[in-house]
Design a protein around this motif. Structure first.
Motif, PDB file in Angstrom:
ATOM      1  N   TYR A  35      -4.141   1.060  -6.850  1.00  0.00           N
ATOM      2  CA  TYR A  35      -3.139   0.764  -5.825  1.00  0.00           C
ATOM      3  C   TYR A  35      -3.198   1.827  -4.736  1.00  0.00           C
ATOM      4  O   TYR A  35      -2.241   2.522  -4.486  1.00  0.00           O
ATOM      5  CB  TYR A  35      -1.749   0.741  -6.451  1.00  0.00           C
ATOM      6  N   LEU A  36      -4.322   1.924  -4.097  1.00  0.00           N
ATOM      7  CA  LEU A  36      -4.444   2.963  -3.100  1.00  0.00           C
ATOM      8  C   LEU A  36      -3.632   2.650  -1.860  1.00  0.00           C
ATOM      9  O   LEU A  36      -3.170   3.539  -1.172  1.00  0.00           O
ATOM     10  CB  LEU A  36      -5.926   3.152  -2.738  1.00  0.00           C
ATOM     11  N   THR A  37      -3.485   1.367  -1.558  1.00  0.00           N
ATOM     12  CA  THR A  37      -2.765   1.007  -0.343  1.00  0.00           C
ATOM     13  C   THR A  37      -1.592   0.086  -0.625  1.00  0.00           C
ATOM     14  O   THR A  37      -0.891  -0.304   0.275  1.00  0.00           O
ATOM     15  CB  THR A  37      -3.701   0.275   0.629  1.00  0.00           C
ATOM     16  N   GLY A  38      -1.345  -0.258  -1.873  1.00  0.00           N
ATOM     17  CA  GLY A  38      -0.309  -1.234  -2.176  1.00  0.00           C
ATOM     18  C   GLY A  38      -0.750  -2.638  -1.842  1.00  0.00           C
ATOM     19  O   GLY A  38      -0.009  -3.588  -2.024  1.00  0.00           O
TER      20      GLY A  38
END
Lengths: 115, 113
Positions: free
Chosen positions: A97-100
């Motif tokens: 979930y690096l950017t959601g």
């Protein structure tokens, strides 16, 4: 493309018995999760893993252990089953979930009854 | 984690639009709003997500309030297969434990023929 596969689909255990639930994903996902769902409730996170060899506790970890020896597999163990662990167990996987901006993929569930 | 409030249940007629509301007044400025649904006896499945703008995909549309304190999932023409529990989940835009999906009780949608 199988996605997320859970084994077994159903199981009845006697109090005190042990068992392992297997989750396998073929999407090369880094993150994997184990949830439980009790009747009329939402899912609650038991344990999760952000990569091979790494695990962490979720909201309701007591009575469970997990292992992530291979990236594609996430195992949930019950060392001494109790009736309170009667539930439906769901496994999920996702990219980090690096950017959601990612979605999670869920298995079909394992229905466990402890008598 | 941001708290969400959803109706326990809603009813719709087949082939009519359905608007499923969600309040998330404590949402962080960087939280995405995700929607998942769970069909009977199945695992949850992703529906849609957004940050600030309204979003459309083949399954649904997501309308996000300008202040981001609420959102509405729109099913344009409900079918019997859309009968499910719908979960609204704010999710931070970073990894680690903060990125985990936290499920509430959701809204149980019933669709009448």
């Amino acid at each position: 493309n199988a996605g997320v596969t859970q084994t077994p689909k159903f199981r009845v255990l006697k109090t005190g018995q042990s068992m392992t639930l297997l989750c396998a994903q073929d999407m090369n996902h880094e993150y994997m999760y184990w949830y439980r769902q009790d009747p009329g409730m939402g899912l609650r996170l038991i344990h999760y893993s952000v990569g091979e060899g790494t695990t962490a506790k979720g909201e309701v970890p007591d009575g469970y252990n997990v292992s992530r020896l291979k990236k594609q597999n996430f195992l949930l163990g019950l060392e001494s089953a109790a009736p309170s662990q009667t539930s439906v167990y769901f496994c999920a996987s996702s990219l980090p979930y690096l950017t959601g901006n990612t979605e999670a993929f869920f298995g079909q569930g394992t229905r466990l009854t402890v008598v | 984690d941001a708290k969400t409030t959803q109706p326990n249940s809603m009813e719709s007629n087949e082939e009519e639009p359905v608007h499923l509301p969600c309040n998330h007044s404590t949402i962080s400025g960087t939280d995405y709003i995700h929607w998942y649904r769970q069909l009977p006896s199945q695992g949850p499945e992703y529906v849609i997500h957004g940050l600030t703008s309204n979003v459309n995909n083949r399954m649904a549309s997501l309308a996000i309030a300008e202040d981001r304190k609420s959102s509405t999932l729109i099913l344009h023409r409900a079918t019997l297969r859309d009968a499910a529990v719908y979960y609204c989940i704010p999710k931070p835009a970073y990894g680690g434990s903060q990125g985990n999906l936290i499920f509430g009780k959701g809204t149980k949608l019933s669709v009448k023929p």
